[in-house]
Every structure is written in structure tokens, then in C-alpha cells.
Design a protein around this motif. Structure first.
Motif, PDB file in Angstrom:
ATOM      1  N   VAL A 128       0.844  -1.202   0.000  1.00 28.73           N
ATOM      2  CA  VAL A 128       0.000   0.000   0.000  1.00 28.73           C
ATOM      3  C   VAL A 128       0.877   1.249   0.000  1.00 28.73           C
ATOM      4  O   VAL A 128       0.664   2.187  -0.779  1.00 28.73           O
ATOM      5  N   ALA A 129       1.872   1.279   0.888  1.00 28.61           N
ATOM      6  CA  ALA A 129       2.750   2.446   0.992  1.00 28.61           C
ATOM      7  C   ALA A 129       3.501   2.697  -0.317  1.00 28.61           C
ATOM      8  O   ALA A 129       3.583   3.837  -0.786  1.00 28.61           O
TER       9      ALA A 129
ATOM     10  N   CYS B 110       1.311   4.053  -3.026  1.00 30.28           N
ATOM     11  CA  CYS B 110       1.081   5.492  -2.845  1.00 30.28           C
ATOM     12  C   CYS B 110       2.328   6.283  -3.240  1.00 30.28           C
ATOM     13  O   CYS B 110       2.224   7.373  -3.798  1.00 30.28           O
ATOM     14  N   TRP B 111       3.493   5.741  -2.935  1.00 30.44           N
ATOM     15  CA  TRP B 111       4.737   6.474  -3.183  1.00 30.44           C
ATOM     16  C   TRP B 111       5.050   6.619  -4.676  1.00 30.44           C
ATOM     17  O   TRP B 111       5.548   7.664  -5.102  1.00 30.44           O
TER      18      TRP B 111
ATOM     19  N   VAL C 101       3.533   9.560  -6.102  1.00 33.68           N
ATOM     20  CA  VAL C 101       4.084  10.715  -5.391  1.00 33.68           C
ATOM     21  C   VAL C 101       5.403  11.153  -6.033  1.00 33.68           C
ATOM     22  O   VAL C 101       5.693  12.346  -6.126  1.00 33.68           O
TER      23      VAL C 101
ATOM     24  N   TRP D 278      -0.915  14.795  -3.879  1.00 32.85           N
ATOM     25  CA  TRP D 278       0.311  14.400  -3.170  1.00 32.85           C
ATOM     26  C   TRP D 278       0.032  14.248  -1.680  1.00 32.85           C
ATOM     27  O   TRP D 278       0.418  13.252  -1.067  1.00 32.85           O
TER      28      TRP D 278
ATOM     29  N   LEU E  63      -2.261  11.184  -0.910  1.00 30.52           N
ATOM     30  CA  LEU E  63      -1.545   9.908  -1.028  1.00 30.52           C
ATOM     31  C   LEU E  63      -0.609   9.674   0.164  1.00 30.52           C
ATOM     32  O   LEU E  63      -0.314   8.536   0.511  1.00 30.52           O
TER      33      LEU E  63
ATOM     34  N   PRO F 144      -2.431   7.500   3.567  1.00 31.59           N
ATOM     35  CA  PRO F 144      -2.377   6.035   3.714  1.00 31.59           C
ATOM     36  C   PRO F 144      -0.945   5.499   3.799  1.00 31.59           C
ATOM     37  O   PRO F 144      -0.696   4.514   4.502  1.00 31.59           O
ATOM     38  N   ALA F 145       0.000   6.150   3.111  1.00 32.66           N
ATOM     39  CA  ALA F 145       1.395   5.699   3.192  1.00 32.66           C
ATOM     40  C   ALA F 145       1.919   5.879   4.612  1.00 32.66           C
ATOM     41  O   ALA F 145       2.559   4.972   5.167  1.00 32.66           O
TER      42      ALA F 145
END
Length: 158
Positions: free
Chosen positions: A91-92, A95-96, A99, A135, A138, A141-142
Motif C-alpha cells: 500500500v505504501a 502510494c509512493w 508521489v 500528493w 496519497l 495512507p502511506a
């Protein structure tokens, strides 16, 4: 390789990964709230550099060192805390990845309106604010995923 060394690398890289993310987010948020493109442009440049130097490298080191440690300790995906950690890490990272692209857009948008010199603040363009909202969203959650992973790393049961 010595297990203590790999464990140290794993802990150090997780700290750098999380710490760089928190630090970068704080500085870019603070600069953005300032609202002056002349302030945001250099901060965004440094955030992009830090992301490539620290986040990208540690994002690779983490799963490699974690998998080696799990193997060395005789743990596998049957350990619930490892399964949950892997999902949260996914998940992280999911999201990254956007980003990274957004940070390039933020940097470029701020630089496009920031003059080399001049008097008075320079407002950020609307495109910057649109990218920044995504940004920021996101990052939530990260951040939560990494907080949970840190908890699982320390509170795990064998």
C-alpha cells in the motif's frame, strides 16, 4: 552474512525510509503553506533529491533485508504479522510511486513561476495546488501503513 548486520541494515533503512518521508512531507507542506513559489521551488528540488537518494534506495533494501531475515529466522508468509506487513508495504509503495511523479510536477510548477530575483511573494500556480492536494492525500495512507508496519515489527509474536 551476519544476522546482526542484516537486522541493523533493516532497522536503519526502515528508519531512513520513514524519516525521509516525514521530513520531506513536513518541509514541502510548510513551504506550500507559505504560498510563495520562490520558497517552494528550492524546497521541492531538495525533496525530489532526498526521495531519490534515501526513499528509493531504502524502498529496495527493506523487502530484500526483510525477506532474508524472515528466511534466516525460519519464518514465512504463514506468520500473520509478516503477511500484514507485506500488504501494508505494498500500500505504501503504491502510494509512493505516483508521489514521485507528483513531486517532479510540483517542483517544475513552482520553478516555472519563481523568478530568479524580484520583490514580493510569487503565488503558486493552480496546477501546483491541484498536484499538491493529490500528493498530500496519497501521503496519508502511506504514513498510516508505515506506522502500522513499525508497530508490527516491534510487537510481533514469533
Amino acid at each position: 552474512m551476519d544476522i546482526v548486520i542484516v537486522k541493523w541494515i533493516h532497522i536503519l533503512s526502515s528508519t531512513l525510509l520513514f524519516g525521509t518521508g516525514i521530513g520531506s512531507a513536513f518541509y514541502l507542506l510548510a513551504a506550500t503553506l507559505h504560498g510563495d513559489a520562490r520558497v517552494v521551488a528550492p524546497v521541492a528540488r531538495f525533496v525530489v533529491r532526498a526521495d531519490w537518494m534515501f526513499t528509493a534506495t531504502t524502498a529496495v533494501i527493506q523487502p530484500v533485508s526483510g525477506a532474508w531475515l524472515a528466511w534466516r529466522y525460519g519464518l514465512g508468509m504463514e506468520a500473520t504479522w509478516i503477511r500484514i506487513s507485506v500488504v501494508l508495504y505494498g500500500v505504501a509503495i503504491a502510494c509512493w510511486l505516483p508521489v514521485v511523479w507528483l513531486q517532479l510536477k510540483l517542483r517544475d510548477a513552482a520553478q516555472s513561476v519563481a523568478p530568479a530575483e524580484g520583490a514580493g511573494p510569487v503565488p503558486l500556480p493552480p496546477s501546483y495546488l491541484r498536484y499538491f492536494r493529490v500528493w498530500f492525500l496519497l501521503g496519508i495512507p502511506a504514513f498510516l501503513a508505515f506506522v502500522c508496519i513499525f508497530y508490527l515489527m516491534t510487537a510481533k509474536t514469533p
